[in-house]
Design a protein around this motif. Structure first.
Motif, PDB file in Angstrom:
ATOM      1  N   GLU A  56      49.656  38.102  31.398  1.00 43.07           N
ATOM      2  CA  GLU A  56      50.458  39.234  31.899  1.00 43.07           C
ATOM      3  C   GLU A  56      51.102  39.995  30.745  1.00 43.07           C
ATOM      4  O   GLU A  56      51.161  41.221  30.751  1.00 43.07           O
ATOM      5  CB  GLU A  56      51.549  38.731  32.866  1.00 43.07           C
ATOM      6  CG  GLU A  56      51.020  38.048  34.115  1.00 43.07           C
ATOM      7  CD  GLU A  56      50.363  39.014  35.127  1.00 43.07           C
ATOM      8  OE1 GLU A  56      50.269  40.231  34.829  1.00 43.07           O
ATOM      9  OE2 GLU A  56      49.934  38.535  36.189  1.00 43.07           O
ATOM     10  N   LYS A  57      51.539  39.249  29.754  1.00 41.99           N
ATOM     11  CA  LYS A  57      52.198  39.865  28.586  1.00 41.99           C
ATOM     12  C   LYS A  57      51.223  40.805  27.857  1.00 41.99           C
ATOM     13  O   LYS A  57      51.570  41.931  27.499  1.00 41.99           O
ATOM     14  CB  LYS A  57      52.660  38.727  27.656  1.00 41.99           C
ATOM     15  CG  LYS A  57      53.240  39.176  26.343  1.00 41.99           C
ATOM     16  CD  LYS A  57      54.708  39.496  26.473  1.00 41.99           C
ATOM     17  CE  LYS A  57      55.222  40.081  25.164  1.00 41.99           C
ATOM     18  NZ  LYS A  57      56.464  40.801  25.338  1.00 41.99           N
ATOM     19  N   VAL A  58      49.981  40.331  27.649  1.00 41.36           N
ATOM     20  CA  VAL A  58      48.992  41.168  26.966  1.00 41.36           C
ATOM     21  C   VAL A  58      48.689  42.403  27.808  1.00 41.36           C
ATOM     22  O   VAL A  58      48.643  43.528  27.288  1.00 41.36           O
ATOM     23  CB  VAL A  58      47.692  40.367  26.679  1.00 41.36           C
ATOM     24  CG1 VAL A  58      46.576  41.282  26.209  1.00 41.36           C
ATOM     25  CG2 VAL A  58      47.957  39.288  25.626  1.00 41.36           C
ATOM     26  N   LEU A  59      48.514  42.224  29.107  1.00 49.76           N
ATOM     27  CA  LEU A  59      48.211  43.374  29.969  1.00 49.76           C
ATOM     28  C   LEU A  59      49.356  44.388  29.946  1.00 49.76           C
ATOM     29  O   LEU A  59      49.126  45.603  29.938  1.00 49.76           O
ATOM     30  CB  LEU A  59      47.904  42.907  31.396  1.00 49.76           C
ATOM     31  CG  LEU A  59      46.621  42.063  31.548  1.00 49.76           C
ATOM     32  CD1 LEU A  59      46.475  41.562  32.987  1.00 49.76           C
ATOM     33  CD2 LEU A  59      45.376  42.842  31.139  1.00 49.76           C
ATOM     34  N   ASP A  60      50.606  43.884  29.920  1.00 51.01           N
ATOM     35  CA  ASP A  60      51.775  44.773  29.796  1.00 51.01           C
ATOM     36  C   ASP A  60      51.660  45.618  28.535  1.00 51.01           C
ATOM     37  O   ASP A  60      51.837  46.836  28.560  1.00 51.01           O
ATOM     38  CB  ASP A  60      53.070  43.953  29.670  1.00 51.01           C
ATOM     39  CG  ASP A  60      53.607  43.478  31.018  1.00 51.01           C
ATOM     40  OD1 ASP A  60      53.120  43.977  32.049  1.00 51.01           O
ATOM     41  OD2 ASP A  60      54.503  42.599  31.014  1.00 51.01           O
ATOM     42  N   THR A  70      41.137  50.169  31.106  1.00 52.27           N
ATOM     43  CA  THR A  70      39.880  49.420  31.238  1.00 52.27           C
ATOM     44  C   THR A  70      39.781  48.340  30.168  1.00 52.27           C
ATOM     45  O   THR A  70      39.949  48.626  28.980  1.00 52.27           O
ATOM     46  CB  THR A  70      38.672  50.374  31.112  1.00 52.27           C
ATOM     47  OG1 THR A  70      38.826  51.455  32.029  1.00 52.27           O
ATOM     48  CG2 THR A  70      37.364  49.642  31.418  1.00 52.27           C
ATOM     49  N   ILE A  71      39.518  47.122  30.624  1.00 53.33           N
ATOM     50  CA  ILE A  71      39.395  45.977  29.717  1.00 53.33           C
ATOM     51  C   ILE A  71      37.926  45.708  29.443  1.00 53.33           C
ATOM     52  O   ILE A  71      37.147  45.575  30.385  1.00 53.33           O
ATOM     53  CB  ILE A  71      39.967  44.709  30.397  1.00 53.33           C
ATOM     54  CG1 ILE A  71      41.370  44.940  30.917  1.00 53.33           C
ATOM     55  CG2 ILE A  71      39.860  43.480  29.497  1.00 53.33           C
ATOM     56  CD1 ILE A  71      42.439  44.755  29.915  1.00 53.33           C
ATOM     57  N   PRO A 142      41.672  38.937  38.255  1.00 47.68           N
ATOM     58  CA  PRO A 142      42.581  39.267  39.367  1.00 47.68           C
ATOM     59  C   PRO A 142      43.867  39.938  38.888  1.00 47.68           C
ATOM     60  O   PRO A 142      44.387  40.830  39.564  1.00 47.68           O
ATOM     61  CB  PRO A 142      42.874  37.902  40.015  1.00 47.68           C
ATOM     62  CG  PRO A 142      42.404  36.869  39.045  1.00 47.68           C
ATOM     63  CD  PRO A 142      41.399  37.498  38.157  1.00 47.68           C
ATOM     64  N   LYS A 143      44.341  39.532  37.697  1.00 46.37           N
ATOM     65  CA  LYS A 143      45.595  40.115  37.191  1.00 46.37           C
ATOM     66  C   LYS A 143      45.385  41.563  36.772  1.00 46.37           C
ATOM     67  O   LYS A 143      46.255  42.414  36.941  1.00 46.37           O
ATOM     68  CB  LYS A 143      46.127  39.268  36.031  1.00 46.37           C
ATOM     69  CG  LYS A 143      46.472  37.848  36.491  1.00 46.37           C
ATOM     70  CD  LYS A 143      47.091  37.004  35.399  1.00 46.37           C
ATOM     71  CE  LYS A 143      47.620  35.694  35.955  1.00 46.37           C
ATOM     72  NZ  LYS A 143      46.750  34.549  35.762  1.00 46.37           N
ATOM     73  N   ALA A 144      44.224  41.868  36.207  1.00 38.79           N
ATOM     74  CA  ALA A 144      43.917  43.242  35.807  1.00 38.79           C
ATOM     75  C   ALA A 144      43.725  44.110  37.044  1.00 38.79           C
ATOM     76  O   ALA A 144      44.228  45.236  37.125  1.00 38.79           O
ATOM     77  CB  ALA A 144      42.661  43.259  34.933  1.00 38.79           C
ATOM     78  N   LYS A 145      43.022  43.569  38.046  1.00 39.04           N
ATOM     79  CA  LYS A 145      42.749  44.319  39.295  1.00 39.04           C
ATOM     80  C   LYS A 145      44.053  44.705  39.992  1.00 39.04           C
ATOM     81  O   LYS A 145      44.194  45.814  40.495  1.00 39.04           O
ATOM     82  CB  LYS A 145      41.931  43.457  40.256  1.00 39.04           C
ATOM     83  CG  LYS A 145      40.518  43.269  39.788  1.00 39.04           C
ATOM     84  CD  LYS A 145      39.511  43.709  40.825  1.00 39.04           C
ATOM     85  CE  LYS A 145      38.241  44.095  40.104  1.00 39.04           C
ATOM     86  NZ  LYS A 145      37.294  44.808  40.890  1.00 39.04           N
ATOM     87  N   LYS A 146      44.987  43.747  40.013  1.00 35.11           N
ATOM     88  CA  LYS A 146      46.261  43.978  40.684  1.00 35.11           C
ATOM     89  C   LYS A 146      46.978  45.188  40.077  1.00 35.11           C
ATOM     90  O   LYS A 146      47.729  45.882  40.728  1.00 35.11           O
ATOM     91  CB  LYS A 146      47.129  42.712  40.564  1.00 35.11           C
ATOM     92  CG  LYS A 146      48.124  42.554  41.700  1.00 35.11           C
ATOM     93  CD  LYS A 146      49.049  41.386  41.471  1.00 35.11           C
ATOM     94  CE  LYS A 146      48.455  40.078  41.985  1.00 35.11           C
ATOM     95  NZ  LYS A 146      49.332  38.925  41.621  1.00 35.11           N
TER      96      LYS A 146
END
Ligand SMILES: [Zn+2]
Length: 498
Positions: A56-60, A70-71, A142-146
């Motif tokens: 989550e930290k990296v996605l933030d 886009t990852i 799932p975390k990226a999709k959310k």
């Protein structure tokens, strides 16, 4: 599908905690304030970053600093260009675990390989052991999709010689030695790539695949006409039975090709020692090509194999679901070697892909372009003073105002280079596929060579987007990037807007 298991969960949490101290706090923009961008603002990154810093930290950080939507998740490779922490010997960026991963880095498939997709290949055991039983796609997807982010699996044709099965399907050089690279005509190799692409697309709800194959044909290998620093002219590949069969089918005489490459090898080795042929280096080179047109035909055969693999990967992905997207990475040598450039038609590539990631790495581009000039200036064009050779090549490639040979590595290539190469690819594909230039953020270079600053990153990102690209892909991997550079890319993306 497994996510993070107990043992790797422990390592995962420990590393994430360790990293929290090393990570500079991101300015909190907040998710709602992140501008929705229709252009693809992509970033390449590998499993280790999520393990080290927390998913989550990296996605933030990616969303807030980089405006990333886009990852491009490194899912298969044995290479360090797309996976792993900072490569050994290079300074660590200001986030992640600042310790070499040499002790546990191995590579392979960072997702879970499902055996039913690998029935027709000897390459069955490719699970990456780096992070225990962690399945990085199951963890991040799932975390990226959310968050409304897209996710592509990046897969790269980089193997190791000691992977089970590789010895049976590897390339065979002129001396009969087996390499650690896969023969593109071996049926098991074909079955591996289509099996892997199908596995990922069927087993996970991803948006598609980005396929990397940076390998050059035998002619370029023989001449050392790329940006790599060594010339191994005797190791031009591949002369195995499958290649011989494919050659026969195209009416190419194997013995003549083998003789041609042996002669080319002698020419290259003598040139490197400065043993000038009576008629000069270039004339001798051209004479060898004249006497052995099979050299060109064998080189073409390599490309045919490589492009068949691309087409089969696309077929496999579309076979799962028509709306899944397939992209190809277009290697750097395409942008500064006119001979190689002639073998890459954007119009043709556009038929095989939904998008192309065109490498326009401008900072490391200076060092790499200088290497290329030094390499061809040591063999085929040895009679031409290198500074003149550079100027001549700049004309051929439509480069203007780039630095001279002595300053090229420290100056890097300009944002104008990014814009020109982006425009060339957009014109080349004629609207048939999307163009996403790859932007260089902190790609490792020699000590005194140009490495991205925030100003460089801002200018390059802006140049690519303003040239009309459908987006950008921040490269090569997050674990090489300074956070200030990521913010600079995000600033450019937000300014140009959707
Ligand atoms: Zn072969």
């Amino acid at each position: 599908m497994k996510t993070i298991g107990t043992s790797s969960r422990r390592i995962f949490l420990k590393r994430a905690t360790l990293a929290a101290a090393a990570t500079a706090a991101a300015p909190h923009v907040g998710f709602a304030a992140v501008q929705a961008n229709k252009k693809t603002i992509g970033i390449q990154l590998g499993a280790v970053s999520f393990v080290d810093e927390g998913t989550e930290k990296v996605l933030d950080i990616l969303q807030e600093r980089g405006a990333v939507n886009t990852i491009f998740l490194t899912t298969f490779t044995y290479g360090r260009g797309l996976a792993g922490r900072q490569i050994p010997g290079q300074p660590f960026p200001d986030h992640g675990v600042r310790e070499s991963d040499e002790k546990f880095f191995r590579g392979g498939n960072y997702a879970t390989p499902h055996p039913e997709f690998y029935k027709n290949t000897v390459l069955k055991s490719t699970r990456a052991p780096d992070h225990g039983d962690l399945d990085i796609v199951a963890e991040v997807l799932p975390k990226a999709k959310k968050r409304g982010m897209k996710l592509f699996c990046s897969i790269e044709d980089v193997f190791r010689g000691d992977v089970p099965g590789v010895k049976d399907v590897a390339e065979v050089d002129l001396q009969g030695r087996r390499a650690g690279t896969l023969c593109l005509f071996h049926p098991d190799v074909r079955a591996f790539w289509t099996g892997l692409a199908t596995d990922l697309c069927k087993s996970y709800d991803i948006d598609g695949i980005l396929f990397f194959n940076e390998r050059n044909g035998p002619l370029l290998n023989a001449l050392g006409a790329s940006h790599s620093q060594s010339i191994a002219s005797s190791r031009v590949t591949c002369f195995c039975e499958h290649h011989q069969k494919a050659a026969q089918a195209s009416g190419i005489r194997f013995e003549r090709a083998s003789e041609g490459y042996t002669r080319l090898d002698r020419f290259v080795q003598a040139s490197l020692k400065g043993q000038r042929p009576t008629d000069g280096y270039f004339v001798e080179f051209w004479r060898i090509l004249n006497d052995h047109p099979e050299i060109m035909m064998w080189d073409r055969l390599f490309d045919v194999g490589k492009h068949q693999v691309l087409a089969e990967v696309k077929g496999a992905v579309k076979g799962v679901r028509k709306d899944l997207q397939v992209g190809f990475h277009i290697e750097h040598v395409n942008s500064f070697n006119p001979i190689f450039r002639a073998t890459r038609s954007y119009a043709e590539l556009a038929e095989k892909a939904d998008f192309l990631k065109v490498v326009v790495y401008n900072n490391c581009g200076g060092e790499r372009y200088a290497n290329f000039i030094n390499n061809v200036g040591s063999t085929v064009f040895r009679d031409v003073p290198k500074e003149e050779l550079l100027r001549f090549n700049n004309h051929l490639l439509n480069y203007e105002k780039e630095a001279g040979l002595n300053e090229l590595a420290t100056a890097g290539l300009s944002p104008d280079y990014v814009a020109r190469e982006t425009k060339r690819s957009i014109e080349g594909v004629q609207g048939k596929c999307r163009i996403l230039p790859g932007i260089d953020i902190g790609i490792p270079v020699r000590r005194n060579s140009r490495k991205a600053s925030p100003e460089d990153t801002y200018a390059a990102t802006k140049a690519g987007l303003e040239a009309g690209a459908d987006g950008v892909i921040l490269s090569r991997k997050y674990s090489e990037m300074e956070l200030a550079n990521l913010s600079a890319a995000g600033k450019a993306a937000r300014e140009v807007g959707p």
